[in-house]
Design a protein around this motif. Structure first.
Motif, short mmCIF file in Angstrom:
data_model
loop_
_atom_site.label_atom_id
_atom_site.label_comp_id
_atom_site.label_asym_id
_atom_site.label_seq_id
_atom_site.Cartn_x
_atom_site.Cartn_y
_atom_site.Cartn_z
N ASP A 238 54.05 42.45 72.70
CA ASP A 238 54.70 42.70 73.76
C ASP A 238 54.74 44.01 74.17
N ALA A 239 54.46 45.17 73.32
CA ALA A 239 54.69 46.52 73.55
C ALA A 239 53.15 47.28 73.74
N ASP A 240 52.14 45.96 73.20
CA ASP A 240 50.70 46.44 73.49
C ASP A 240 50.42 47.37 72.80
N PHE A 241 50.49 47.46 71.44
CA PHE A 241 49.96 48.15 70.43
C PHE A 241 49.57 47.36 69.17
N ASP A 242 48.48 47.65 68.55
CA ASP A 242 48.01 47.15 67.43
C ASP A 242 48.79 47.01 66.09
N LEU A 243 49.21 46.13 65.60
CA LEU A 243 49.82 46.00 64.36
C LEU A 243 48.94 45.48 63.30
N SER A 244 48.66 46.01 62.08
CA SER A 244 48.00 45.11 61.32
C SER A 244 48.65 44.86 60.18
N GLU A 245 48.13 43.97 59.14
CA GLU A 245 48.96 43.39 57.94
C GLU A 245 48.10 43.56 56.92
N GLY A 246 48.73 43.94 55.78
CA GLY A 246 48.11 44.08 54.55
C GLY A 246 48.64 44.30 53.26
N VAL A 247 48.07 44.17 52.12
CA VAL A 247 48.60 44.47 51.04
C VAL A 247 48.66 45.97 50.51
N TYR A 248 49.88 46.62 49.84
CA TYR A 248 50.34 47.80 49.73
C TYR A 248 50.34 47.70 48.09
N ALA A 249 49.39 48.89 47.56
CA ALA A 249 49.63 49.03 46.29
C ALA A 249 50.11 50.41 46.12
N SER A 250 50.99 50.51 44.89
CA SER A 250 51.88 51.75 44.50
C SER A 250 51.15 52.21 43.37
N ALA A 251 50.86 53.66 43.83
CA ALA A 251 50.45 54.32 42.84
C ALA A 251 51.22 55.29 42.17
N TYR B 172 38.47 51.28 43.42
CA TYR B 172 38.96 50.16 42.70
C TYR B 172 40.14 49.39 43.12
N LEU B 173 41.10 50.28 43.98
CA LEU B 173 42.16 49.55 44.72
C LEU B 173 41.84 48.61 45.95
N SER B 174 40.82 48.91 46.56
CA SER B 174 40.04 48.22 47.42
C SER B 174 39.57 46.96 46.77
N ILE B 175 38.74 46.94 45.86
CA ILE B 175 38.32 45.71 45.01
C ILE B 175 39.43 44.87 44.62
N ASP C 51 45.06 46.99 50.63
CA ASP C 51 44.77 47.59 52.29
C ASP C 51 45.14 48.80 52.40
N ALA C 52 46.20 49.30 51.52
CA ALA C 52 46.74 50.66 51.73
C ALA C 52 47.27 51.08 50.22
N VAL C 53 47.41 52.29 49.83
CA VAL C 53 47.85 52.82 48.79
C VAL C 53 49.04 53.79 49.00
N GLY C 54 50.16 53.97 48.42
CA GLY C 54 50.99 54.83 48.48
C GLY C 54 51.72 55.40 47.06
N MET C 55 52.98 56.17 47.29
CA MET C 55 53.60 56.12 46.01
C MET C 55 55.06 56.01 46.09
N ASN D 5 41.63 49.47 53.87
CA ASN D 5 40.99 48.57 54.55
C ASN D 5 39.89 49.21 55.81
N PRO D 6 38.54 48.88 55.86
CA PRO D 6 37.73 49.80 56.65
C PRO D 6 38.10 49.49 58.19
N ARG D 7 38.90 48.56 58.45
CA ARG D 7 39.29 48.33 59.98
C ARG D 7 40.36 49.07 60.36
N PHE D 8 41.12 49.77 59.51
CA PHE D 8 41.95 50.63 59.89
C PHE D 8 41.61 52.00 60.30
N ASN D 9 42.34 52.77 61.00
CA ASN D 9 42.42 54.14 61.36
C ASN D 9 43.48 55.02 61.14
N THR D 10 43.50 56.11 61.21
CA THR D 10 44.58 57.02 60.78
C THR D 10 45.52 56.88 61.90
#
Ligand code: HPA
Length: 271
Positions: A173-186, A199-202, A206-210, A117-122
């Motif tokens: 409450d703790a004043d940090f950004d928390l995103s929500e999204g769909v996780y794909a497992s590769a 392809y995963l983005s299409i 929003d995120a991919v992991g193993m 998701n392009p709105r995310f950061n490392t």
């Protein structure tokens, strides 16, 4: 299978004076620090637990920890198993099933993931609201284990909406950004190609992991509410993709770790 699960459960109970954990926690790559917050009663090596798979990845230490987190009884998997290590799906989810037999009522899962998701950061945190299973299988294939759950478990609300809401409140409450999204497992272990990230983005990830998806499927099969969260360790959008090595992933995870630790501790406390 039930006999193998019961054997492992009995062993853990015998080594922990019958400790009954209420919450299960699985810690992902580079995210082991939560353990420092646990008042540890018992530590068991995976290698000593009958029928348990043994972790082969160096960044995963392979210990089952029983103790108190925020005053609640927890069992923590420090180090998890991945499909790419060569385990069967049944082996991958064996510890989650043991957690259920030990008495666990809710499961918390963390992982490191690539950001689509392009709105995310490392080093952002992303609460998983849904998933797409792209692993070549799942742990429920084969004869259903009726003692654990139904043949056709519902997947319309995999990730517990109350816990997601509570997590958003804690972050605010703790004043940090928390995103929500769909996780794909590769499957891994290689990271994805540029075309695969696109392809995963299409397809809506929003995120991919193993990891994560097999454990979550097994937990939902058993009716366990699940909260899962990704640490975005590298950005995989076309403009920000770069060569990634494990050290970068661990560094990005380390930056996010205090926020992740706080969030899970608070969620467990309020559960
Ligand atoms: N892809 C898959 N798994 C990952 C990634 C990625 O880009 N980053 C961290 N885990």
């Amino acid at each position: 299978m039930m006999q193998l699960l019961q054997e492992s459960t009995s062993y853990i109970q015998s080594k922990s004076e019958g400790f009954v954990p209420e919450f299960g926690i699985i810690l992902g790559t580079g995210l082991g620090a939560l353990v420092n917050e646990v008042e540890v009663y018992h530590t068991l090596s995976y290698a000593d637990i009958p029928n348990f798979p043994v972790s082969t990845v160096e960044s995963h230490s392979g210990k089952l920890i029983l103790g108190l987190l925020a005053g609640k009884r927890v069992v923590v998997m420090q180090g998890r198993f991945h499909y790419y290590e060569g385990y069967t799906m049944e082996q991958l989810v064996f510890p989650v099933r043991v957690m259920k037999l030990l008495g666990v009522k809710k499961l918390f899962v963390s992982n490191a993931a690539g950001g689509l998701n392009p709105r995310f950061n490392t080093s952002d945190l992303m609460v998983i609201t849904d998933h797409i299973n792209l692993l070549p299988g799942n742990p429920l294939i084969g004869k259903n284990i009726d003692e654990l759950g139904p043949r056709f478990p519902d997947m319309s609300e995999v990730y517990d909406e109350d816990m997601i809401r509570e997590a958003m409140v804690i972050a605010e409450d703790a004043d940090f950004d928390l995103s929500e999204g769909v996780y794909a497992s590769a499957p891994g272990p290689m990271l994805e190609t540029k075309a695969e990230y696109r392809y995963l983005s299409i397809i809506g990830a929003d995120a991919v992991g193993m990891s994560t998806v097999p454990e979550v499927i097994a937990a939902r099969h058993m009716g366990m509410p699940v909260f899962a969260i990704s640490v975005i360790t590298d950005m995989c959008t076309p403009d920000r993709i770069k060569k990634v090595v494990l050290a970068d992933i661990l560094e990005a995870a380390a930056i996010a770790e205090p926020r992740l630790t706080m969030l899970i501790r608070e969620l467990v406390k309020r559960s």
